[in-house]
Design an enzyme around this catalytic site. Structure first.
Site: not given
Length: 414
Positions: A303, A163, A340, A314, A399, A335
């Site tokens: 994010h 991502c 996403h 976050e 990830f 998002k």
């Protein structure tokens, strides 16, 4: 002194619209791109909705015969590249081609082609496989096709960092221009993983929202009732250009790229490091790169995935880096509207951050209804906000514990 780099073009292919003129108003209206999945039969799936790109006709952007050989993720990339090029008014001749490059990231590449070809192999045997199979699935085919289309012979690379891919592509392209390896770069991310494998895999990992009865309310970053992310698809590319070149041709400048941080958590394959220590270091790296103080930042495009762990961590990381100033920051997650976009997220969200700086308005976090004690910042809930800021940060975390943070500055002409 380092060479200065600016954004002169933006190309968006998103679930809320194709092109800046369509997507940007939709974001300010708080329009969700989520709806029941139409790309495949979801009858057996736990999650049955996502954020698809609606009414996308690749032949608007690509020759019909070529389009048939391309996976959807490459089709998105080519469309976004042309939108960005046209938006920038970018032209270059043979004498400049070696100084024009392409960095486009993706997380998974040609998943739909892989699935379809595997089924064909099992049902009809290897002799029925297309000679375009391998070129269609490899991630670097996206920047490859963009390079071929425009004759861009400069640096050509595909960042594959989950991502963070799109953000890494823009950051690395920024560094390319900064150090003199190129004067112009197409940069960003693309992704098309709303497929049986993509949705099934993320369901198996228990990462997706299951709010099937109300998909438009499912992506709710930082909200106490968030239950997972909403899978999206699309592409976001920018034209990065050496400032002197942009000024010489009278280009419109959206923002200046000022700083870039990248690092790894060294913690877990999917979970962020405790207390967001990797994210903290990455944001601090970007600030140092930009030669800015935390108090110089006015907006963060987070994010903000709408997962339990990510949003809380976050938030903690932002508070750790920005201290008391964190309470004065506008922090939103787009998002909540686009879903996403995985490898394309950083490209789309950097573009949105540039637009926020240029136009003096911050898009909202929609579906924010129930405050979470662990998420206690100003998330620009549900309505856009007119806000003139001098510098903004865009976060992308992936990830494998890979992180990318980009800092943009409002361009004032000095």
């Amino acid at each position: 002194m380092s060479r200065r780099v600016v954004i002169t073009g933006i190309g968006l292919v998103t679930p809320v619209g194709i092109g800046v003129d369509v997507a940007w108003p939709a974001l300010l209206e708080g329009r969700s791109g989520a709806a029941p999945i139409t790309l495949f039969d979801t009858k057996e799936f736990v999650t049955t909705f996502g954020c698809e790109v609606k009414d996308f006709d690749p032949t608007v952007w690509i020759d019909k015969r070529l389009a048939k050989t391309l996976d959807r993720f490459t089709q998105f990339a080519l469309a976004a590249a042309e939108l960005a090029r046209a938006d920038a008014g970018l032209e270059f001749g043979e004498d400049e081609a070696d100084q024009v490059g392409v960095f486009v990231g993706a997380g998974l590449g040609g998943v739909s082609t892989l699935e379809e070809t595997h089924t064909l192999l099992l049902e009809r045997g290897p002799r029925r496989m297309s000679p375009y199979f391998v070129p269609a699935i490899i991630v670097n085919i996206a920047p490859g096709h963009i390079s071929i289309r425009y004759g861009a012979r400069g640096p050509n690379l595909s960042q594959v960092s989950a991502c963070s891919s799109g953000a890494h592509a823009i950051g690395d392209a920024f560094r390319c221009i900064e150090r003199g390896d190129a004067d112009v770069m197409f940069a960003g991310g693309t992704e098309a993983t709303i497929t049986p494998l993509g949705v099934g895999g993320f369901n198996a990992a228990k990462a997706l929202s299951r709010r099937n009865e109300e998909p438009q309310r499912a992506s709710r970053p930082f909200d106490a009732e968030r239950d997972g992310f909403v899978i999206g698809e699309g592409a976001g590319l920018v034209i990065l250009e050496l400032l002197e070149r942009a000024k010489r041709r009278g280009a419109r400048i959206y923002a200046e790229v000022a700083g870039y941080g990248l690092n790894g958590d060294a913690h877990h394959i999917t979970a962020p490091s405790p207390e967001g220590r990797g994210a903290q270091r990455c944001m601090s790296m970007a600030l140092r790169s930009a030669r800015l103080q935390p108090s110089d930042i006015g907006y963060i495009n987070a994010h903000g995935t709408s997962t339990r762990m990510n949003d809380a961590i976050e938030t903690h990381a932002i508070k750790a880096v920005f201290g008391d100033h964190a309470r004065r920051l506008a922090v939103s997650s787009t998002k909540s509207m686009t879903g996403h976009l995985l490898g394309a997220a950083g490209g789309v969200e950097t573009s949105i951050t540039a637009l926020a700086l240029a136009r003096g308005v911050v898009p909202p976090t929609i579906n924010y209804e129930h405050p979470d004690p662990e998420c206690d910042l100003d998330y620009v809930p549900n309505q856009p906000r007119e806000l003139r800021v001098d510098a903004a940060l865009s976060n992308s975390f992936g990830f494998g514990g890979t992180n990318a943070c980009l800092i943009l500055k409002r361009y004032t002409g000095d």
